[in-house]
Scaffold this active site. Structure first.
Site, PDB file in Angstrom:
ATOM      1  N   GLU A  50     -12.468 -31.579 -20.261  1.00  0.00           N
ATOM      2  CA  GLU A  50     -13.206 -30.540 -19.532  1.00  0.00           C
ATOM      3  C   GLU A  50     -14.696 -30.853 -19.427  1.00  0.00           C
ATOM      4  OE1 GLU A  50     -10.957 -29.916 -21.871  1.00  0.00           O
ATOM      5  OE2 GLU A  50      -9.516 -28.455 -21.095  1.00  0.00           O
ATOM      6  N   PHE A 112      -4.419 -16.281 -28.887  1.00  0.00           N
ATOM      7  CA  PHE A 112      -4.321 -17.728 -28.745  1.00  0.00           C
ATOM      8  C   PHE A 112      -5.274 -18.211 -27.647  1.00  0.00           C
ATOM      9  CE2 PHE A 112      -2.244 -21.463 -26.710  1.00  0.00           C
ATOM     10  CZ  PHE A 112      -2.459 -22.354 -27.755  1.00  0.00           C
ATOM     11  N   GLN A 113      -6.043 -19.226 -27.953  1.00  0.00           N
ATOM     12  CA  GLN A 113      -7.038 -19.796 -27.040  1.00  0.00           C
ATOM     13  C   GLN A 113      -8.035 -18.764 -26.523  1.00  0.00           C
ATOM     14  OE1 GLN A 113      -4.940 -22.342 -24.150  1.00  0.00           O
ATOM     15  NE2 GLN A 113      -5.138 -24.028 -25.599  1.00  0.00           N
ATOM     16  N   LYS A 162      -6.527 -13.671 -17.418  1.00  0.00           N
ATOM     17  CA  LYS A 162      -5.304 -14.081 -16.719  1.00  0.00           C
ATOM     18  C   LYS A 162      -4.698 -12.942 -15.904  1.00  0.00           C
ATOM     19  CE  LYS A 162      -1.131 -16.789 -17.362  1.00  0.00           C
ATOM     20  NZ  LYS A 162      -0.291 -17.551 -18.312  1.00  0.00           N
ATOM     21  N   MET A 473     -31.431 -46.750 -28.625  1.00  0.00           N
ATOM     22  CA  MET A 473     -32.656 -45.952 -28.665  1.00  0.00           C
ATOM     23  C   MET A 473     -32.949 -45.456 -30.071  1.00  0.00           C
ATOM     24  SD  MET A 473     -35.228 -45.021 -26.992  1.00  0.00           S
ATOM     25  CE  MET A 473     -35.220 -44.758 -25.223  1.00  0.00           C
TER      26      MET A 473
END
Lengths: 565, 158
Positions: A50, A112-113, A162, A473
Site C-alpha cells: 500500500e 478485525f482490521q 464497508k 548519507m
C-alpha cells in the site's frame, strides 16, 4: 440516480477525469473493488504494497499535475499507506486516498482490521473525512478533489466504512460546492506587488530564490520569462529543479545543505531575496540568524502560514505564484537588467572559484559521473525520480534538468523507498518518456517488491542503483561528525541485484566501467523492459559541498582540491 | 521562540462537524503549542461553534497559531483578541460547617452567590475575569473548600 456507495466512488472518479488508480484490495474495500472490476473507464494498477500505491500516485500527480488517486483497505492497508500520505503532505502533492473501513456498527469495537484511520491521518493530510452515510459521498468526494488540487495542494484522505459502500442513496455529482470556510487567496495584493517591483528596481544585488511551489502552480515558464527580462540571477531549491533550464545563464544552481558554493554565497551576499513558492526549509537556510543576513525579503506564497514562519518577510504576498508573477511581468518597465551586471559577475566569480564538480577515479566509477552521463545520453527524453540519500543529492546537483515536472523526489519527508514506486507512477502518466529512478543499495530494498508491479503492468522503469555497499548519507555523517564510527551503515551483505531483477521477470546489469554503463543503459532503453542497472561506485565518496546541520550557508565544507587529503 | 511569553486569547469559529475539536487540539499538540484553557459551545441558530482558547507564546508563535488554525478546512474565522471582555466561572463546594455569611459576602464581591445549601455542603458559583477568579480561589482557601470546578474563559472583543 440511485446507486450504492461503491458505485458512487466509481462514478465520482470518472466524473473527475481519473484515468489511473493505484491500489491494493482487502476486506473493507471489496465492494468498491467489485465495481472497479465492472468498469472500463479507468485503469487500476495493482501495486504490491500500500505504501507503494500512494508513492506511485504521488509520482503520477507530480509528473502530470493532476490529482493522484490511491485506494487501500482498512487497518494494515491504511497504516501502510500513512508514509505516503505524510510524504505527499510535506511536498504539497495533490492526492485523494480512499480507504475502506470496518462497518459503522463495528467502529470502536476493536474489530478485525480496524484502526482509527482519520485519527491517524489527521496530522499528515490537508484534510480528511470519515463518511458515515452514502448520501454524503458525492459531496465528500467532490470536496476531496477540490481541496487536494487548490490552494496549497496536498493529500486528502476519505475513509469509507464497508456498509456505506453497500448503502443505496441518490448520486448527483453536479452539486455546486459551498465551502464557506475554504477560500484560498490566489490573487496577490496589487499595491504590494507594485512595492515589490520598486524594491527590485532599487536593489543592487537581488536574487531569485525559486521553490517547488512554482512547479505546483504551473508557473515555471512565467518565472523563466521574469528571470530573463530582469537579468537577475536565480538559485533553485532541490524541489524547484527544472523551473529554469540547466543551460540558463542566470541559473546559479541549487542552494542549501548540498547547494553549490556559488548559490550559497549568492544567498549570503544578496541584498534582496525574491522568494517565489518557497518555505525557507532548514535544509535550505542553514542557521537562520545568518541566512541572507544583509537582505530584505520578498516572499510570495499561496500558504499564508509559510510566510514569516521562519524568516521574516519584508514584502509578504499571499497568492498563486503564477498570478503574482504575471502581475510582476506587467510592471517590469522600471527594472534595468544592466544595473545588475556587476552582481552577475560577482556570482559568476563565485562559480569559477569553486565550481560544482568531483574528482574522477581510476579504479571505480564515481556516482556523479553516472548521473551526468545519463543526462548526456537521455537528457530531456527522461523523467527522473530518485530515492533518498547521497544519490538523491547528486541527482539534484548534476542532472541537467530542462523542464518543470521532470524531477520527482521526496524532498520534505525524505522517504527511502519512494523512488521506484514513484517512477512507476511517472511511467503510467507519461509513457512516452523514459522513466529513470536513481537509487541506492539501501533505498532500493525498501520497496523492491514493486519490481512485480512494474513487470506485471509493463511499466519499464530503469532503476540505476548506485551501489557503494553503504547507507551512504548516514555513513557520510558518521565519517564527518562521528569520528568514522560507521554504526550499522555497512551494507556489504547484499542480494545479487541482477538475479533479483531477473527473478521478477525484469532484466539486470552489473557494471563497473564507463563502457559497460553506456551499453547497459542503451540496452535497457532499447529493450524497453523493467531494469536494474547496478553500478559499482566509489565507496567513500561524499556529497560536497556540505553545510553541516545548523551551520551558516557561507560556511561550507568544500570538495578537497586534487591531491589534498 | 519562547521570548516574551504572553498570555493570549484566541477565538475560533468552526463548522459543527465530527472531529473538528480534535483537529484543533491536534494542531496545538503537533506543533508544540500549549492550551491553558478551552471552552466550546455552538453559536445559536447557525451551523457554527465558537471556541475560546487561552494560550501563551511570543508574537510570532501566536501569529503562527492563528495562521495554522485558519488553514484548517472547517475553520471559518480566527480572532486574536487585544481588547476584550473576558469571563470565567468557578463552582466551589464548602463543608456546611463553614461560615455561610462570610462565604456569601465574598461571593457577592466576585459576581457570585450561593447556589445550593445541603445537609453537609454549601455550593457557590462566581463568574468574573480570570484574574479575579484566581483571587477568589486564593481567598476562600481558609474556608476549607472540598471541591473546585473551573470553566475555561469565554471572551468577546469590546
Amino acid at each position: 440516480m440511485q446507486i450504492n456507495g461503491a458505485q458512487m466512488v466509481i462514478e465520482a472518479l470518472i466524473a473527475e477525469g481519473v484515468d489511473t488508480v493505484f491500489g491494493y484490495p482487502g476486506g473493507a474495500i471489496m465492494n468498491v473493488y467489485d465495481e472497479i472490476y465492472k468498469q472500463k473507464d479507468f485503469k487500476h494498477i495493482l501495486t504490491r504494497h500500500e505504501q507503494a500505491a500512494v508513492h506511485a500516485a504521488e509520482g503520477y500527480a507530480k509528473v502530470s499535475g493532476k490529482v493522484g488517486v490511491a485506494m487501500i483497505t482498512s487497518g494494515p492497508g491504511f497504516t501502510n499507506a500513512v508514509t505516503g500520505l505524510a510524504d505527499a503532505y510535506m511536498d504539497s502533492i495533490p492526492l485523494v486516498v480512499i480507504s475502506g473501513q470496518v462497518p459503522m456498527s463495528l467502529i470502536g469495537t476493536d474489530a478485525f482490521q480496524e484502526i482509527d484511520a482519520v485519527g491517524i491521518s489527521r496530522s499528515c493530510t490537508k484534510h480528511n473525512y470519515l463518511v458515515t452515510k452514502a448520501q454524503d459521498l458525492p459531496r465528500v468526494l467532490k470536496e476531496a478533489f477540490h481541496i487536494a488540487a487548490t490552494g496549497r495542494p496536498g493529500p486528502v484522505h476519505v475513509d469509507i466504512p464497508k456498509d456505506v459502500t453497500a448503502e443505496i442513496a441518490e448520486f448527483d455529482y453536479s452539486i455546486v460546492l459551498d465551502l464557506e470556510t475554504y477560500k484560498p487567496h490566489v490573487k496577490g495584493n496589487p499595491r504590494q506587488i507594485k512595492k515589490v517591483m520598486e524594491a527590485i528596481a532599487n536593489a543592487k544585488r537581488p536574487l531569485f530564490y525559486l521553490g517547488g511551489g512554482i512547479i505546483n502552480a504551473n508557473a515555471a515558464y512565467e518565472v523563466r520569462d521574469l528571470v530573463q527580462k530582469t537579468g537577475i540571477p536565480a538559485v533553485e531549491t532541490f524541489m524547484a529543479r527544472g523551473v529554469l533550464s540547466c543551460d540558463d545563464q542566470l541559473l546559479i544552481g541549487m542552494l542549501g545543505m548540498h547547494g553549490s558554493y556559488a548559490s550559497n554565497m549568492a544567498m549570503s551576499e544578496t541584498d534582496l531575496v525574491i522568494g517565489l513558492g518557497v518555505r525557507f526549509d532548514d535544509r535550505v537556510t542553514g542557521k537562520l540568524s545568518e541566512f541572507a543576513k544583509n537582505a530584505s525579503v520578498i516572499h510570495v506564497d499561496i500558504d499564508p502560514a509559510s510566510i514569516s514562519k521562519l524568516v521574516n518577510a519584508d514584502y509578504p504576498i499571499v497568492g498563486d505564484v503564477k498570478n503574482v508573477v504575471n502581475e510582476m511581468l506587467e510592471l517590469i518597465a522600471g527594472i534595468e537588467s544592466q544595473k545588475y551586471k556587476v552582481w552577475r559577475e560577482t556570482v559568476q566569480n563565485f562559480a569559477k572559484l569553486h565550481p560544482l564538480t568531483y574528482h574522477e577515479d581510476t579504479e571505480r566509477l564515481k556516482p556523479q559521473w553516472v548521473i551526468q552521463r545519463v543526462g548526456e545520453l537521455l537528457g530531456d527524453s527522461a523523467n527522473i525520480s530518485t530515492d533518498v540519500g547521497q544519490h538523491q543529492m547528486w541527482t539534484g546537483q548534476f542532472y541537467p534538468f530542462t523542464r518543470p515536472r521532470q524531477f520527482i523526489s521526496s524532498g520534505g519527508l525524505g522517504t527511502m523507498g519512494f523512488g521506484f514506486p514513484a517512477a512507476i507512477g511517472v511511467k503510467a502518466a507519461t509513457p512516452e518518456k523514459i522513466s529513470i529512478n536513481f537509487t541506492g543499495d539501501g533505498s532500493i530494498l525498501m520497496n523492491v517488491q514493486e519490481l512485480m508491479t512494474a513487470v506485471g503492468n509493463k511499466l519499464p522503469v530503469i532503476n540505476i542503483i548506485l551501489n557503494n555497499n553503504y547507507l551512504g548519507m548516514v555513513r557520510q555523517w558518521q565519517t564527518l561528525f562521528y569520528d568514522k564510527r560507521h554504526s550499522e551503515t555497512d551494507l556489504s551483505v547484499q542480494p545479487d541485484f541482477v538475479k533479483l531483477a531477473e527473478a521478477f521477470g525484469g532484466i539486470g546489469y552489473r557494471v563497473k566501467t564507463k563502457e559497460e554503463f553506456d551499453s547497459a543503459l542503451k540496452d535497457a532503453v532499447e529493450k524497453n523492459v523493467v531494469a536494474f542497472i547496478e553500478v559499482i561506485v566509489h565507496r567513500m565518496e561524499n556529497v560536497m559541498p556540505m553545510v553541516p546541520a545548523g551551520g551558516s550557508l557561507f560556511n561550507m565544507m568544500l570538495l578537497e582540491k586534487k591531491g589534498e587529503k | 521562540m519562547s521570548d516574551n511569553n504572553e498570555r493570549r486569547v484566541v477565538s475560533v469559529i468552526v463548522v459543527n462537524e465530527a472531529s473538528v475539536l480534535s483537529r484543533i487540539t491536534d494542531l496545538f499538540s503537533g506543533r508544540g503549542y500549549n492550551i491553558t484553557s478551552l471552552s466550546v459551545a455552538p453559536i445559536p441558530e447557525s451551523k457554527y461553534s465558537r471556541l475560546t482558547i487561552v494560550t501563551s507564546g511570543s508574537v510570532r508563535v501566536i501569529e503562527q497559531i492563528t495562521k495554522q488554525l485558519h488553514k484548517l478546512i472547517p475553520v471559518l474565522r480566527v480572532y486574536e483578541h487585544a481588547d476584550l471582555v473576558e469571563k470565567e466561572m468557578a463552582i466551589v463546594k464548602f463543608p456546611a460547617s463553614e461560615n455561610i455569611a462570610d462565604i456569601s459576602t465574598l461571593c457577592a464581591v466576585y459576581n457570585g452567590k450561593i447556589v445550593n445549601v445541603g445537609e453537609n455542603v454549601i455550593i457557590v458559583m462566581v463568574s468574573d475575569e480570570p484574574k479575579r477568579v484566581d483571587n477568589f480561589l486564593k481567598i476562600i482557601k481558609r474556608y476549607n473548600p472540598k471541591e473546585i470546578v473551573r470553566s475555561g474563559a469565554v471572551a468577546l472583543e469590546r
